[in-house]
Motif scaffolding. Structure first.
Motif, PDB file in Angstrom:
ATOM      1  N   HIS A   5       0.846  -1.213   0.000  1.00 49.62           N
ATOM      2  CA  HIS A   5       0.000   0.000   0.000  1.00 49.62           C
ATOM      3  C   HIS A   5       0.879   1.260   0.000  1.00 49.62           C
ATOM      4  CE1 HIS A   5      -3.443   2.556   0.832  1.00 49.62           C
ATOM      5  NE2 HIS A   5      -2.747   3.107   1.812  1.00 49.62           N
ATOM      6  N   VAL A   6       1.884   1.244   0.879  1.00 46.82           N
ATOM      7  CA  VAL A   6       2.801   2.393   0.962  1.00 46.82           C
ATOM      8  C   VAL A   6       3.542   2.547  -0.368  1.00 46.82           C
ATOM      9  CG1 VAL A   6       4.853   3.316   2.122  1.00 46.82           C
ATOM     10  CG2 VAL A   6       3.073   2.190   3.459  1.00 46.82           C
ATOM     11  N   GLY A  10       1.197   3.786  -3.257  1.00 43.33           N
ATOM     12  CA  GLY A  10       0.836   5.186  -3.002  1.00 43.33           C
ATOM     13  C   GLY A  10       1.998   6.110  -3.305  1.00 43.33           C
ATOM     14  N   ARG A  11       3.170   5.669  -2.871  1.00 42.03           N
ATOM     15  CA  ARG A  11       4.367   6.489  -3.078  1.00 42.03           C
ATOM     16  C   ARG A  11       4.710   6.592  -4.564  1.00 42.03           C
ATOM     17  NH1 ARG A  11       6.065  10.357  -0.127  1.00 42.03           N
ATOM     18  NH2 ARG A  11       8.217  10.848  -0.466  1.00 42.03           N
ATOM     19  N   LYS A  38       2.725   6.428  -7.066  1.00 40.35           N
ATOM     20  CA  LYS A  38       1.786   7.357  -7.707  1.00 40.35           C
ATOM     21  C   LYS A  38       2.237   8.795  -7.482  1.00 40.35           C
ATOM     22  CE  LYS A  38      -2.569   4.866  -7.310  1.00 40.35           C
ATOM     23  NZ  LYS A  38      -3.807   4.816  -6.529  1.00 40.35           N
ATOM     24  N   CYS A  39       2.603   9.088  -6.238  1.00 36.98           N
ATOM     25  CA  CYS A  39       3.015  10.464  -5.900  1.00 36.98           C
ATOM     26  C   CYS A  39       4.240  10.865  -6.716  1.00 36.98           C
ATOM     27  CB  CYS A  39       3.389  10.566  -4.419  1.00 36.98           C
ATOM     28  SG  CYS A  39       1.989  10.595  -3.353  1.00 36.98           S
ATOM     29  N   ASP A  96       8.632   3.550   0.741  1.00 37.16           N
ATOM     30  CA  ASP A  96       8.986   4.777   0.018  1.00 37.16           C
ATOM     31  C   ASP A  96      10.269   4.576  -0.797  1.00 37.16           C
ATOM     32  OD1 ASP A  96       6.862   5.963   1.179  1.00 37.16           O
ATOM     33  OD2 ASP A  96       7.981   7.402   2.396  1.00 37.16           O
ATOM     34  N   GLU A 134       0.143  15.393  -5.146  1.00 36.97           N
ATOM     35  CA  GLU A 134       0.065  14.687  -6.433  1.00 36.97           C
ATOM     36  C   GLU A 134      -1.118  13.716  -6.503  1.00 36.97           C
ATOM     37  OE1 GLU A 134       2.729  14.520  -4.437  1.00 36.97           O
ATOM     38  OE2 GLU A 134       4.124  15.903  -5.410  1.00 36.97           O
ATOM     39  N   LEU A 135      -1.753  13.471  -5.357  1.00 41.28           N
ATOM     40  CA  LEU A 135      -2.878  12.531  -5.348  1.00 41.28           C
ATOM     41  C   LEU A 135      -4.191  13.303  -5.366  1.00 41.28           C
ATOM     42  CD1 LEU A 135      -1.735   9.851  -2.713  1.00 41.28           C
ATOM     43  CD2 LEU A 135      -1.346   9.881  -5.174  1.00 41.28           C
ATOM     44  N   TYR A 189      -5.306   6.602   0.575  1.00 45.03           N
ATOM     45  CA  TYR A 189      -3.949   6.329   1.066  1.00 45.03           C
ATOM     46  C   TYR A 189      -3.926   6.321   2.594  1.00 45.03           C
ATOM     47  CZ  TYR A 189       1.002   6.651   2.063  1.00 45.03           C
ATOM     48  OH  TYR A 189       2.257   6.395   2.568  1.00 45.03           O
ATOM     49  N   LEU A 198      -3.637   3.109   5.657  1.00 51.26           N
ATOM     50  CA  LEU A 198      -2.638   2.902   6.716  1.00 51.26           C
ATOM     51  C   LEU A 198      -3.293   2.272   7.952  1.00 51.26           C
ATOM     52  CD1 LEU A 198      -0.647   6.278   6.486  1.00 51.26           C
ATOM     53  CD2 LEU A 198      -0.034   4.088   5.466  1.00 51.26           C
TER      54      LEU A 198
END
Lengths: 380, 310
Positions: A4-5, A8-9, A11-12, A229, B89-90, B98, B102
């Protein structure tokens, strides 16, 4: 959670246009400029120019027929011409040498003597020519003494016809010093991975950013977040390096030799070094983000300068006067790794570079871990 | 008890940021932490969340000691930071997903929670927008959605309405009350006394890292001598009449500027009726009449000698 991290990272980072410019577009643009600037130099087929030499008119010269014939042979106009000979008086010969109109003076007085005023390629050619002449004339003299009837015609015919200059690489690739700029450029691209590392460290530390605070209060282990990350930035940055590499090879036609696997390994290790370097800097300095980015650009460019990005000769000077710098400068190590793959068949020096890069990366990671592992902060 | 803080001491060098600060918050409360800027509210929150080291004291959440690795406790906490903490950016939806991710691993459940959070803060029309395209108010709403999407039992909001327009502020405050009605315990820090008065069931007033007073707003207002302020628009009030008003029961002071009479009272009931009866008895005709109850600012003013926003 790691996945998940990671996603998400990723994508950023892939949407961070400013960083993408510096880490992908800027090296491509710089590579294009290099290609335009050095393209002509790289494409020129260097033509050999005959060496100008003055021969002092003297009785010794007139009596040494073999030498005169040899000079005639090597100064015949055409593809094989080695020398341009001017037979002049002693004073005129000195004047021609001083004014740079000739590269050397030959005087025949029993033996042939060479006078030059500086050292260089042409002077070396003259020296090699004379050495060969002396060696062959001695051999002829000896043979004639032992066998006066021997037919020695043609022994001196080949004089000057062999190549006195031959540049070669041990790997068989075409040698080109301008390639160092492109190796350095790729080293710079690798170290620009530090921008991703810097962003990672900013977004995980609560004393640096609000995002860091929010992520720190979530029930996610800090190392999971850090590794997620780091993995995302590594995947992205390796992909960027491969794109830059592909652009240099397939669009600009730059050769990186034929050891593709090792070239890719260098990209990977260079990426790891760049990202870990940026992460460490981000953990070490708790200053504003802009200031840290500026510092990172300055340090990276300085390291690349020392690796020959702006002036290829700087590497030679560093190797001569401060060789230790080449072993602790990641940019120089990456540049040299590409150089080794291009020039040498043996991998000893290459693996030394890669090994040191891995060691430097490990130090950056350890330093970052020690700085980032604290779970509570004195101030936020 | 949801939060139990005892004798918390936090120093930044020579500066004492929290001075034996204590706090007890029960389940289901909307608890307000009120104080001027620099009073120690955010420091207290950061200590409670185990982000900051502290020099002394104990912190328990849900009856367990709070530590940085107390993941089971963190699982039930939602935090809305003072500064907007989202990824630029999201998109709105991706940001909420996101941060919710968590806390919640199950994708299907997460999808539902994200949808609920988007609806809750009213960002349905902006789900594909990126933060830089959102107005300040919408950005604050996104910030809240990221903090509450996983449906925590305890929600800590650190000045969530700073730099927000009145309309968005009301929307945010209504949302907070709705979260409380859904069962969440709320800790709300602010230096806007009106907000705290509007939504909090219990309030602690703090300054210079110290707890000055704790209680419901009525209890806090009852602690001070200053009571309501009465204002009457009238003409022709004589000096002897003004003196007579000053001698009325519970009146602590009165001023007259030629058009407006202002009377300060200290507690007591029927102060306004008593004043109006006197004015009628003197055959003085009057216009508009106002009666202002004491505010938390009055409480703060009386305790510290300065205004909340000083």
């Amino acid at each position: 959670m790691f996945l998940h991290v990671f996603t998400g990272r990723l994508k950023c980072l892939t949407r961070d246009k400013l960083m993408l410019f510096w880490t992908l577009l800027f090296p491509v643009v710089l590579g294009t400029f290099f290609n335009i600037a050095f393209g002509n130099i790289m494409n020129i087929t260097e033509e050999f120019s005959p060496v100008k030499v003055a021969v002092v008119e003297s009785a010794g010269y007139q009596q040494n027929e073999a030498f005169r014939q040899t000079l005639d042979a090597v100064s015949q106009p055409g593809d094989g011409q080695l020398l341009i000979v001017s037979v002049v008086g002693g004073e005129e010969a000195d004047r021609l040498l001083k004014s740079g109109e000739v590269d050397g003076i030959l005087e025949v007085d029993g033996e042939v003597r060479l006078t030059v005023k500086e050292s260089g390629m042409n002077q070396s050619i003259l020296k090699a020519f004379l050495d060969e002449y002396a060696q062959k004339s001695a051999a002829i003299g000896k043979l004639l003494r032992e066998n006066p009837q021997a037919d020695l015609s043609g022994l001196l015919d080949d004089m000057g016809k062999e190549s006195f200059v031959n540049e070669a690489t041990l790997s068989g690739a075409k040698p080109d010093t301008m390639l160092n700029y492109f190796f350095s450029l790729l080293a710079m691209t690798a170290l620009y991975g530090s921008f991703w590392g810097l962003r990672n460290s900013t977004d995980i530390q609560p004393n640096v950013s609000a995002l860091g605070s929010r992520r720190s209060v979530a029930p996610t282990h800090k190392m999971t977040a850090v590794l997620g990350d780091a993995a995302a930035s590594l995947v992205l940055h390796v992909a960027e390096m491969l794109l830059v590499l592909a652009y240099l090879i397939f669009v600009l036609g730059i050769s990186f030799g034929n050891q593709v696997g090792y070239v890719l390994l260098t990209c990977l290790v260079g990426s790891v070094t760049g990202i870990s370097f940026g992460t460490f800097m981000g953990c070490l300095f708790q200053k504003r983000d802009g200031l840290k980015t500026a510092l990172l650009i300055a340090v990276t460019l300085f390291l690349c300068f020392l690796s020959g990005l702006m002036m290829v000769d700087i590497r030679t000077y560093i190797n001569l006067y401060a060789p230790v710098l080449s072993y602790i400068n990641p940019a120089a190590l990456i540049t040299d790794a590409f150089y080794c793959l291009y020039v040498f068949e043996s991998h000893t020096r290459y693996f030394l570079n890669i090994g040191i890069l891995c060691g430097i990366s490990a130090l950056f990671c350890l330093g970052s871990y020690l700085l980032i592992r604290r779970q509570k902060y004195a101030s936020i | 008890m949801v939060i139990n803080v005892q004798n918390l001491v936090k120093r930044y060098g020579n500066l004492l940021a929290l001075d034996h600060f204590s706090l007890q918050i029960e389940e289901g409360e909307v608890f307000g932490l009120l104080g001027p800027n620099g009073s120690g509210k955010t420091t207290a929150i950061n200590c409670i969340l185990s982000l900051l080291k502290y020099d002394k004291g104990t912190i328990e959440i849900f009856g367990k000691p709070m530590r940085p690795d107390a993941y089971s406790i963190k699982q039930d906490i939602g935090i809305v930071m003072q500064n907007v903490a989202v990824f630029q950016e999201l998109s709105v939806q991706e940001n909420i997903d996101y941060f919710c991710g968590l806390y919640v691993k199950d994708r299907q459940k997460r999808r539902e929670l994200v949808e609920e959070a988007i609806e809750f803060v009213g960002l349905q029309d902006f789900r594909k927008f990126h933060p830089k395209k959102l107005s300040g108010g919408l950005l604050r709403r996104l910030n809240i959605a990221c903090g509450i999407a996983h449906k925590p039992r305890l929600i800590i909001l650190d000045e969530p309405t700073v730099a927000v327009d009145p309309q968005s502020r009301n929307s945010i405050l209504e949302g907070i009350l709705k979260l409380n009605q859904q069962g969440a315990t709320i800790v709300y820090t602010s230096h806007y006394m009106e907000e705290v008065e509007q939504i909090c069931s219990r309030i602690v007033i703090m300054d210079k890292g110290k707890t000055l007073a704790t209680g419901t707003k009525e209890q806090l207002k009852g602690m001070i001598k200053g009571g309501e302020t009465l204002t009457v628009e009238l003409f022709g009030l004589k000096e002897e009449q003004l003196e007579a008003i000053r001698r009325l029961p519970h009146v602590t002071g009165a001023e007259y500027d030629g058009t407006r009479l202002t009377v300060h009272c200290s507690g007591g009931a029927h102060n306004l009726i008593r004043l109006l009866d006197y004015l009628r008895g003197q055959e003085l005709s009057f216009g508009r009449v106002y009666a202002e109850p004491p505010t938390l600012n009055d409480v703060f003013l009386e305790i510290t000698g300065k205004h909340l926003r000083d």
